[in-house]
Design an enzyme around this catalytic site. Structure first.
Site, PDB file in Angstrom:
ATOM      1  N   MET A  99       0.718  -1.329   0.139  1.00 23.28           N
ATOM      2  CA  MET A  99       0.014   0.207  -0.078  1.00 23.28           C
ATOM      3  C   MET A  99       0.970   1.135   0.053  1.00 23.28           C
ATOM      4  O   MET A  99       0.548   2.130  -0.753  1.00 23.28           O
ATOM      5  CB  MET A  99      -0.878   0.201   1.100  1.00 23.28           C
ATOM      6  N   GLY A 149      -4.650   3.418   7.612  1.00 26.92           N
ATOM      7  CA  GLY A 149      -5.394   2.389   7.110  1.00 26.92           C
ATOM      8  C   GLY A 149      -4.925   0.958   7.660  1.00 26.92           C
ATOM      9  O   GLY A 149      -5.672   0.029   7.408  1.00 26.92           O
ATOM     10  N   HIS A 202      -8.704 -12.722   0.506  1.00 21.37           N
ATOM     11  CA  HIS A 202      -7.602 -11.692   0.309  1.00 21.37           C
ATOM     12  C   HIS A 202      -6.381 -12.469  -0.287  1.00 21.37           C
ATOM     13  O   HIS A 202      -6.076 -13.708  -0.181  1.00 21.37           O
ATOM     14  CB  HIS A 202      -7.057 -10.950   1.923  1.00 21.37           C
ATOM     15  N   LYS A 240      -1.331 -11.537   3.249  1.00 21.59           N
ATOM     16  CA  LYS A 240      -2.112 -10.884   4.400  1.00 21.59           C
ATOM     17  C   LYS A 240      -1.717 -11.309   5.915  1.00 21.59           C
ATOM     18  O   LYS A 240      -1.981 -12.383   5.896  1.00 21.59           O
ATOM     19  CB  LYS A 240      -3.637 -10.760   4.140  1.00 21.59           C
TER      20      LYS A 240
HETATM   21  N1  LIG Z   1      -7.637   0.474   5.214  1.00 23.93           N
HETATM   22  C1  LIG Z   1      -7.434   0.230   3.714  1.00 23.93           C
HETATM   23  O1  LIG Z   1      -8.012   0.567   3.084  1.00 23.93           O
HETATM   24  C2  LIG Z   1      -6.276  -0.954   3.513  1.00 23.93           C
HETATM   25  C3  LIG Z   1      -5.725  -1.377   4.860  1.00 23.93           C
HETATM   26  N2  LIG Z   1      -4.793  -2.228   4.524  1.00 23.93           N
HETATM   27  C4  LIG Z   1      -3.912  -2.689   5.593  1.00 23.93           C
HETATM   28  O2  LIG Z   1      -2.800  -1.700   5.904  1.00 23.93           O
HETATM   29  C5  LIG Z   1      -1.700  -2.710   6.436  1.00 23.93           C
HETATM   30  C6  LIG Z   1      -0.559  -2.713   5.322  1.00 23.93           C
HETATM   31  O3  LIG Z   1      -0.788  -3.607   4.189  1.00 23.93           O
HETATM   32  P1  LIG Z   1       0.214  -3.968   2.922  1.00 23.93           P
HETATM   33  O4  LIG Z   1       0.801  -2.671   2.561  1.00 23.93           O
HETATM   34  O5  LIG Z   1      -0.597  -4.903   2.259  1.00 23.93           O
HETATM   35  O6  LIG Z   1       1.287  -4.583   4.139  1.00 23.93           O
HETATM   36  P2  LIG Z   1       3.004  -4.729   3.749  1.00 23.93           P
HETATM   37  O7  LIG Z   1       3.574  -5.699   4.653  1.00 23.93           O
HETATM   38  O8  LIG Z   1       3.070  -4.744   2.223  1.00 23.93           O
HETATM   39  O9  LIG Z   1       3.331  -3.359   4.176  1.00 23.93           O
HETATM   40  C7  LIG Z   1       3.796  -2.954   5.336  1.00 23.93           C
HETATM   41  C8  LIG Z   1       5.020  -1.836   5.493  1.00 23.93           C
HETATM   42  O10 LIG Z   1       5.149  -1.377   6.639  1.00 23.93           O
HETATM   43  C9  LIG Z   1       6.501  -1.359   6.676  1.00 23.93           C
HETATM   44  N3  LIG Z   1       6.785  -1.434   8.232  1.00 23.93           N
HETATM   45  C10 LIG Z   1       6.919  -2.380   9.534  1.00 23.93           C
HETATM   46  N4  LIG Z   1       7.223  -1.787  10.513  1.00 23.93           N
HETATM   47  C11 LIG Z   1       7.093  -0.352  10.121  1.00 23.93           C
HETATM   48  C12 LIG Z   1       7.717   0.872  11.218  1.00 23.93           C
HETATM   49  N5  LIG Z   1       7.805   0.477  12.386  1.00 23.93           N
HETATM   50  N6  LIG Z   1       7.608   2.153  10.481  1.00 23.93           N
HETATM   51  C13 LIG Z   1       7.659   1.951   9.263  1.00 23.93           C
HETATM   52  N7  LIG Z   1       7.057   1.093   8.267  1.00 23.93           N
HETATM   53  C14 LIG Z   1       7.095  -0.143   8.851  1.00 23.93           C
HETATM   54  C15 LIG Z   1       7.317  -2.881   6.453  1.00 23.93           C
HETATM   55  O11 LIG Z   1       8.665  -3.002   6.449  1.00 23.93           O
HETATM   56  C16 LIG Z   1       6.357  -3.041   5.158  1.00 23.93           C
HETATM   57  O12 LIG Z   1       7.028  -2.127   3.963  1.00 23.93           O
HETATM   58  C17 LIG Z   1      -2.287  -3.967   6.788  1.00 23.93           C
HETATM   59  O13 LIG Z   1      -2.715  -3.732   7.955  1.00 23.93           O
HETATM   60  C18 LIG Z   1      -3.263  -3.947   5.714  1.00 23.93           C
HETATM   61  O14 LIG Z   1      -4.587  -4.912   6.212  1.00 23.93           O
HETATM   62  C19 LIG Z   1      -4.513  -2.695   3.224  1.00 23.93           C
HETATM   63  C20 LIG Z   1      -5.067  -2.288   2.246  1.00 23.93           C
HETATM   64  C21 LIG Z   1      -5.927  -1.304   2.235  1.00 23.93           C
HETATM   65  O1  LIG Z   2      -4.486  -6.260   3.727  1.00 31.49           O
HETATM   66  C1  LIG Z   2      -5.202  -6.012   2.662  1.00 31.49           C
HETATM   67  O2  LIG Z   2      -5.025  -6.105   1.769  1.00 31.49           O
HETATM   68  C2  LIG Z   2      -6.420  -5.341   2.981  1.00 31.49           C
HETATM   69  N1  LIG Z   2      -6.650  -5.012   4.343  1.00 31.49           N
HETATM   70  C3  LIG Z   2      -7.690  -4.241   4.866  1.00 31.49           C
HETATM   71  C4  LIG Z   2      -8.444  -5.001   5.611  1.00 31.49           C
HETATM   72  O3  LIG Z   2      -7.772  -6.061   6.592  1.00 31.49           O
HETATM   73  O4  LIG Z   2      -9.699  -4.921   5.702  1.00 31.49           O
HETATM   74  C5  LIG Z   2      -8.608  -3.550   3.755  1.00 31.49           C
HETATM   75  C6  LIG Z   2      -8.741  -4.443   2.450  1.00 31.49           C
HETATM   76  O5  LIG Z   2      -9.580  -5.325   2.633  1.00 31.49           O
HETATM   77  C7  LIG Z   2      -7.357  -4.744   2.059  1.00 31.49           C
END
Ligand SMILES: NC(=O)C1=CN([C@@H]2O[C@H](COP(=O)(O)OP(=O)(O)OC[C@H]3O[C@@H](n4cnc5c(N)ncnc54)[C@H](O)[C@@H]3O)[C@@H](O)[C@H]2O)C=CC1
Ligand SMILES: O=C(O)C1=N[C@H](C(=O)O)C[C@H](O)C1
Length: 255
Positions: free
Chosen positions: A24, A85, A142, A146
């Site tokens: 993200m 997020g 998903h 995840k």
């Molecule tokens: N609210 C929304 O619309 C969405 C929420 N998400 C959520 O966002 C989160 C991230 O998802 P992804 O990008 O797929 O995960 P990802 O694992 O690809 O990215 C997470 C990043 O955070 C970094 N990280 C870890 N500790 C850190 C720290 N202390 N400071 C800065 N960076 C740090 C990691 O190295 C990694 O690059 C998850 O909780 C996911 O469920 C994901 C997609 C949409």
């Molecule tokens: O980890 C993801 O990819 C996503 N995380 C969020 C969630 O846990 O609801 C939002 C979306 O579903 C993508």
């Protein structure tokens, strides 16, 4: 008011991204850099010093549930508005964030389980339907990288449905299961069964299945690409500076 480049009277909104190398985070950096009214001033990931985000007006956090609270606390104490997020927000965590914000009443935080506009509407439609059906189950699907299950979106949807059912005086959904392989009926979130599927090729998908005598209703949303979350993220970045305190979900910003 904005000039022809889309910049406000004080110039572009200075944005930091936390989790910038994640799935993200990469997309958010791209979206911020493409937005005429924003400037990416810090792109930080694990191991980077958060103080590099001190010059930002807004920090966007897409990290992991185990680090997001420390990041959020740092933002509030530093006077940086936060758009979050990252998943993992329990009621207790939200109360903690409210306490931090109470000490810095000029700071805003938007925490949204899903920034996809379609996903926000899917949750609203599900909440609206909830009172009319005796049965409901959530199936979220998903990508297999995840870390958390069920998803934040599914958990939030289940809580909203449970609240709507309680307000309508509905009891538990009928279920005669007596003999169950553990997990076969999914997780129980406030009385709503939630099933989590993980498979290569998926991004983020959710179905809410309602049933009553002689009919079912399925409400489904699919994110096929993470660009689907970007309009919601940018909307929150623009809004959070004038919304002190805690905003949960994107719903109040859409209205
Ligand atoms: N609210 C929304 O619309 C969405 C929420 N998400 C959520 O966002 C989160 C991230 O998802 P992804 O990008 O797929 O995960 P990802 O694992 O690809 O990215 C997470 C990043 O955070 C970094 N990280 C870890 N500790 C850190 C720290 N202390 N400071 C800065 N960076 C740090 C990691 O190295 C990694 O690059 C998850 O909780 C996911 O469920 C994901 C997609 C949409
Ligand atoms: O980890 C993801 O990819 C996503 N995380 C969020 C969630 O846990 O609801 C939002 C979306 O579903 C993508």
């Amino acid at each position: 008011m904005t000039d022809e480049q889309g910049k406000g009277p004080q110039g572009p909104i200075r944005v930091a991204v936390l989790g910038a190398r994640g799935r993200m985070g990469v997309e958010v950096c791209r979206a911020v850099e493409a937005a005429a009214d924003m400037e990416l001033v810090a792109a930080l990931d694990q191991g980077d010093d958060l103080s590099a985000a001190a010059g930002a007006e807004v920090a966007v956090d897409f990290t992991t549930p185990d680090v997001v609270m420390d990041n959020l606390r740092w933002c509030v104490e530093a006077g940086v508005h936060a758009v979050v997020g990252t998943t993992g927000f329990t009621g207790r965590r939200l109360d903690q964030v409210r306490d931090w914000l109470a000490a810095r009443p000029e700071v805003g935080a938007v925490i949204a389980p899903n920034f996809g506009i379609g996903a926000v509407l899917m949750m609203q439609f599900a909440e609206r339907a909830a009172r009319h059906f005796e049965s409901v189950e959530i199936i979220e699907q998903h990508h297999p990288r995840k870390l958390d299950a069920p998803s934040g979106t599914a958990t939030h949807t289940a809580r909203r449905i449970a609240q709507a059912r309680a307000e309508a005086g509905l009891g538990p959904a009928p279920d005669a299961t007596k003999d169950e392989v553990p997990g076969a009926r999914g997780a129980d979130i406030d009385g709503v069964r939630v099933h989590a599927v993980r498979a290569t090729g998926l991004v983020a998908h959710q179905e809410v299945l309602f049933g009553t005598a002689g009919e079912t209703l399925t409400i489904r949303h699919d994110s096929y690409d993470r660009v689907s979350f970007m309009p919601g993220v940018l909307l929150a970045v623009r809004a959070v500076r004038t919304r002190p305190g805690l905003t949960i979900g994107l719903d109040p910003l859409l209205d």
